[in-house]
Design an enzyme around this catalytic site. Sequence first.
Site, mmCIF file in Angstrom:
data_model
loop_
_atom_site.group_PDB
_atom_site.id
_atom_site.type_symbol
_atom_site.label_atom_id
_atom_site.label_comp_id
_atom_site.label_asym_id
_atom_site.label_seq_id
_atom_site.Cartn_x
_atom_site.Cartn_y
_atom_site.Cartn_z
ATOM 1 N N SER A 118 3.634 -4.241 7.494
ATOM 2 C CA SER A 118 3.968 -3.433 6.444
ATOM 3 C C SER A 118 3.289 -4.236 5.156
ATOM 4 O O SER A 118 3.932 -4.089 4.228
ATOM 5 C CB SER A 118 4.914 -2.200 5.952
ATOM 6 O OG SER A 118 5.105 -1.377 6.834
ATOM 7 N N LYS A 178 1.266 -4.644 3.022
ATOM 8 C CA LYS A 178 1.091 -3.623 1.741
ATOM 9 C C LYS A 178 1.022 -4.280 0.986
ATOM 10 O O LYS A 178 0.512 -3.576 -0.373
ATOM 11 C CB LYS A 178 1.998 -2.707 1.944
ATOM 12 C CG LYS A 178 2.284 -1.319 3.504
ATOM 13 C CD LYS A 178 3.230 -0.834 3.081
ATOM 14 C CE LYS A 178 2.716 0.739 3.478
ATOM 15 N NZ LYS A 178 2.962 0.431 4.946
ATOM 16 N N TYR A 226 -6.810 1.659 6.181
ATOM 17 C CA TYR A 226 -5.465 1.120 6.193
ATOM 18 C C TYR A 226 -4.845 0.027 7.213
ATOM 19 O O TYR A 226 -4.242 -0.645 7.488
ATOM 20 C CB TYR A 226 -5.344 2.714 6.430
ATOM 21 C CG TYR A 226 -3.355 2.044 6.303
ATOM 22 C CD1 TYR A 226 -2.025 2.265 5.678
ATOM 23 C CD2 TYR A 226 -2.499 3.088 7.283
ATOM 24 C CE1 TYR A 226 -1.063 1.792 5.574
ATOM 25 C CE2 TYR A 226 -1.373 2.534 7.854
ATOM 26 C CZ TYR A 226 -0.538 2.581 6.441
ATOM 27 O OH TYR A 226 0.781 2.607 6.844
ATOM 28 N N VAL A 238 7.009 -3.743 10.274
ATOM 29 C CA VAL A 238 7.906 -3.718 12.220
ATOM 30 C C VAL A 238 7.135 -4.668 12.993
ATOM 31 O O VAL A 238 7.336 -4.091 14.124
ATOM 32 C CB VAL A 238 7.474 -2.027 12.317
ATOM 33 C CG1 VAL A 238 7.961 -1.320 11.467
ATOM 34 C CG2 VAL A 238 6.166 -1.867 12.266
#
Lengths: 304, 304, 304, 304
Positions: C63, C66, C188, C258
């Site tokens: 993440s 992101k 993604y 994570v």
Amino acid sequence: MNFEDLIIDVYREVENLEGKGETASYIPELSKVDPSKFGVHISTINGGSFGAGDFEEKFSIQSISKVLSLILAYRILDFEIWNRVGVEPSGTAFNSLFQLEADQGIPRNPFLNAGALVVTDILLSNLENPQDDFINFVRSISNNDSVDYSKKIAQSEKDVGYRNIALCNYIKSFGKIENEPADVLDFYYDICSLEMSCRDLSELFLFLANDGIDPKSNREVLNERQSKRVNALMQTCGFYDESGEFAFKVGLPGKSGVGGGIIAVHPDQYSIAVWSPKLNKKGNSYKGMRFLEEFTTGSELSLF
Amino acid sequence: MNFEDLIIDVYREVENLEGKGETASYIPELSKVDPSKFGVHISTINGGSFGAGDFEEKFSIQSISKVLSLILAYRILDFEIWNRVGVEPSGTAFNSLFQLEADQGIPRNPFLNAGALVVTDILLSNLENPQDDFINFVRSISNNDSVDYSKKIAQSEKDVGYRNIALCNYIKSFGKIENEPADVLDFYYDICSLEMSCRDLSELFLFLANDGIDPKSNREVLNERQSKRVNALMQTCGFYDESGEFAFKVGLPGKSGVGGGIIAVHPDQYSIAVWSPKLNKKGNSYKGMRFLEEFTTGSELSLF
Amino acid sequence: MNFEDLIIDVYREVENLEGKGETASYIPELSKVDPSKFGVHISTINGGSFGAGDFEEKFSIQSISKVLSLILAYRILDFEIWNRVGVEPSGTAFNSLFQLEADQGIPRNPFLNAGALVVTDILLSNLENPQDDFINFVRSISNNDSVDYSKKIAQSEKDVGYRNIALCNYIKSFGKIENEPADVLDFYYDICSLEMSCRDLSELFLFLANDGIDPKSNREVLNERQSKRVNALMQTCGFYDESGEFAFKVGLPGKSGVGGGIIAVHPDQYSIAVWSPKLNKKGNSYKGMRFLEEFTTGSELSLF
Amino acid sequence: MNFEDLIIDVYREVENLEGKGETASYIPELSKVDPSKFGVHISTINGGSFGAGDFEEKFSIQSISKVLSLILAYRILDFEIWNRVGVEPSGTAFNSLFQLEADQGIPRNPFLNAGALVVTDILLSNLENPQDDFINFVRSISNNDSVDYSKKIAQSEKDVGYRNIALCNYIKSFGKIENEPADVLDFYYDICSLEMSCRDLSELFLFLANDGIDPKSNREVLNERQSKRVNALMQTCGFYDESGEFAFKVGLPGKSGVGGGIIAVHPDQYSIAVWSPKLNKKGNSYKGMRFLEEFTTGSELSLF
């Protein structure tokens, strides 16, 4: 079919079930009730009447009274009552505040605490002497002057009623309660505190099995349309988030209370009341649910 | 009472209602249906049969098929099916993901899209040739070999089915779907695409008015207990968040579809199917709901 | 103050903490990582650079990427990006579908999976060769051509990504995703699969400590206003429903993944990356959080 | 940089903005305030002080007082306060009951009404003469004996405070309020009714820009760690569901009130208070937000 033999059979079977469940502990006075009490009484529209166990002992009917306040308010406002409260099952617990936020203070149905508070508010606005007028109405339709409030139970519930204070003030904050919340709550606790026996209950609710007419006195409590709709509501919403389960297993319109009582109505046939104080996790009488499940199975009478 | 005259009277009355509502627009093929179509057909357990309007024209039964897939899965798993899907009304719209989060992937009931996807998953795991076996089952209980999937409708729904993909994968993420979501969805769309007429539907569902036995062939589709429970589920959960309203106004177990069809069952009496494509805001046929309301009022037959 | 000594002290202290937490198990490939890995690297705007432990070993940044996709989309759309995704903390878990229903498909912020999917959709619509263009952008701002996708990790996440499929299709059902969900998800997963070391990360993110300018190359990655806003977003939303806790204990803008990595930025001072695969219950690196808490306390440098 | 010139420039620019927004109407007394009032005052840790407009006029600080009650309770319980109230942004409106149901009565943070009620409950349990002790504390840290409650405002808010009664009783129903809700609410309304000027506020809150030490008196109001954490909380939770927006546009820890006041703190630099009664849809001062946005942009000082 012989109701009496069936009631005796099922009563004995269920009586000996290991007593699962707990008496309602959140109202201190209710937790003092003898948990072994177990009564049942049936009244048929043909004048039949039969009871077993502690069927003549009065107990706190609690949420069963929500049907009584609805009936009186329905007589007053007729269909306009549905502008104040919905007719849909909620899918949530009896005292949830959740859906009120989405629904801007309109409770999903009159058998949730939120809905019953709105119904109580309606009575408070429309009755001259609310406490007296309500008890007189109940006595009149039950042909029974011994029915009364229990001030002790009302006070006991009031003492710990923070969730209900929250609910009532929350609805008021949306402008959907007309009177002062404290007054609505006082009257609400009185209504919930009514004490009746299984016999009292089955006799009182028999008019719902008879299209609104009390078969004894021949008086119209509700008109036919209203009577059918109260039954429909009890069918879909009478047991909180266990309403589907009750329709599924018992198949009759009914209403439970945390005092351990359940009233159920078989239209055109009978009304039946059961009482056993130990409750399952959803807040409905454990033995009461079992009794009605076995009884409707045994009677081979079912709406479905 | 004479069902035929009543059906004609009510049909004429409702036919002339200003056509409120809209045909389902989210499935492109469905929006092409002539919105003025209006049909009704009743079948009684005594062998009576009567239709009015477009009662022989096939239409997309959509969610009515959720009862059919439930019935087949219920025959396979019996009560163990309730480990996979609940029996409680949800209080939410038909395609809501909301309660799944709280309930960890166990849908509230088999008539929500979420629940029907789980039922479809059960069929996929238990049938040898799912698509064939299912249509053969439907043909067999409807005594009607003309019933078929519409590949056009199935494809049209699949093309825009993002919400259903979301639902199915969401449940899968909780481990509550056994097969691949894409396979479950393909079969689900086939099931939803079934085309039947009002006559087909009322004849097919008559066994639910007869304790599970098809009165024509005398075959048991479900046993008595199962049959009653399917009716109870249709009563409490058959119309999404308008289930209470339907119980309230019509008072019969039933199931609607966004194709504009509704099936309703009066236990021990009849099954009745209505079709009119324009839907109210809750996704149920506007004229269909009105017809059934007037019909049950006029017939003075009601469960309650 | 001497960053090097402090890093060594805190590293030793945290290294010996009993290894609470678990490596991410929901992505099979991630669970294979050696849980004892522990690295940290700091880069200061004055050219300082120091690492401890496994700071040169590449890991799956998950993440943290992101922030990278947000930066590239922000460069493309500037403030118009906020029409597609919000800037508010959500108070919910990283993969919740809950608020999307209330917000009609507009994710609360770009660091929720839902928000990152919308950002990915923006990139897909605006880049000519999305996969190539993105990796080239990352290599360029990190002055590091060794950065790459891990097809193995991407595939491993894709194999079990039912929740993400649900999220993406759910947003699509509101019309808030332009491309096909399967394409958005593929891209993604690629983005999430980037592998970098602590050193790579702290060097890459240093521009956020320097008002958008990479101090090495003197190139503008974001303008000053944009850079400050990305920091503000990392401050309020960088750690899912532990964002308040991180602001509270560490007090720096940051982002976790994570894979066990965390990047944090001290404006006008430094950027720092930590990696330890075992996660706390909220999905953030257990030792990483502790390291940063002790480090900011020890450095007596804090935003607050 | 010259704060005085910048303040004058931005004040003039924002003063002439078309006065969007509305004064808080739900508290009758607040709606009587002259909506054209506009004041600002800055205090720097170097002893600088400058105001513009109505900066010496006292107004109802409302929710800004939630920081004051938190500070006093934090001094009393230190870190144990976080057993009673969380530190996470909620993503919901200031008076929502929603998350309390999920979180079993533990409010997400002390700046929601729910959280402030719990903090008030803590003060009530720990102070000998709560009303007196609290006002004396505020006077002492503000070096200003003129600060006082407004009984008129407190009464006005109490008269219509159904939502707060609901919140407080709801939390009590989870056992998370120790005192009687009515007592907690009375004290809560008193605290919210504090009246202070922009000058008073910026002087009072200067200690948060100085690691907990009031630079005038050199007294420690909070220790350094506590001071940083209060700033972190104001950063992530100070503006209800506009907290992300404020961090994004202004980039400073701060707290707003529905009286139209905002306090913001730039650690190691200054504290600044703004007042303009017209509120945006989220309940924050329209001109106050704009002023701070322009001011922090102009000053080229920012946390990020």
